[in-house]
Design a protein around this motif. Sequence first.
Motif: not given
Length: 403
Positions: A196-223
């Motif tokens: 879970i932590d690894g895939f969340s990090k991949e999403l933040l690193d590789e797909y951050a531009s495809h996420l809005d601010e709220t989506g990025g915040h949720y992923l950080k909270r998951i991590r």
Amino acid sequence: MSENNNYRSVFRYLPIASLVLRPVSNDYAIEDANEAYLETTGIIREELSDMLFFQNHLPAVLQKPDEQIPLLRETLQKVLEENQQQKAHGIQCQIKKAKNGHQAFRQLRFIPISDDQNAVESVLVTLHSDKTSTISSNVPTDKKKISEVFFELKESNKELNYLINQKSAQFEAASEDLKNFLYSVSHDLRAPLRRIDGFSKELLDEYASHLDETGGHYLKRIRQGTQDMGDIIDSLLKLSRTSRTKIEVKEINLSEIVKEEFSKLLNYGDYSKVILNVQEQVTGVADPGLTHVLINNLLSNALKFTSKVDSPEISFGTQTTESGTHYFIKDNGVGFDTAYSDKLFKAFQRLHAQKQYPGTGIGLTTVKQIITMHGGTIWAESELGSGATFYFNFKYSHEQYEQ
């Protein structure tokens, strides 16, 4: 537990004030004293090991030692020559002020204790007041009857030992099952959390531009949530490993352990303002490795709760009371409300908000586990805003360890 230790435990709490003497050159060393004797005379147990009965013990106990010690020497010699318990072998003595502040007259009696060859190997000294005279009058004086009583006591003790060992074996089996379960669950949880932590990090690193601010915040909270859970699992594994450790006690220098663990902790935070006071040459008898874990957790706890204090200070030392000598670690941090002290050593229980003072809630549980494994006790005293003091001790003293 050996039979000698069992007999010592029974002896310590006999209602009649009693003392056991062992012959040495021209005098008698004090082997043991029960609680009733210490209460009657006001003598502290730690003082007994350095005392000889006639030379310096009786002078500390008797109101008129110069008059009574010669009579007591003569009486004891007569007892040893006849090698039998007789009510006539007693002297009326005036005891100095004891803990309760009162002077009292006591009948001091000598009872020889013989080995299998009927040779005297030690002497039982008893102090009888008016209250205990009725009890002592029912004690058999015939040596055959005394032997029968001791035989019955020994047989009862064997039966008690069997029951204790049986229950201990059952408890240890259940405890081992619980420890294995805890280790297995903690270990198996780590793999999915890492994914879970690894895939969340991949999403933040590789797909951050495809996420809005709220989506990025949720992923950080998951991590953050998975990392917090990872810390808890790590703490549970440490607790499990601690409980599975085989204790090997030896004499240790706690002052040095405190300094070593404090130096290690300095690498994990800005503690440059913290003043550490260490009482030098504080020693004890415990498992060295587990004691390092114990001290590390107590110091970590003190550092955490002094983090918001202007002049943080932590002290280590000993305190001697009527119940014995205890170690302590004291801080001048935030403190806690003692109304909730029953939660202190329970896993995941908090007395302060997680955001203010982060942690897994396992540290003090580990401390309690280590103290319990050593047969000791631990407790804390505090007031909100006035810091906290953790007192603890181990089962074995230096004298018991040497025996």
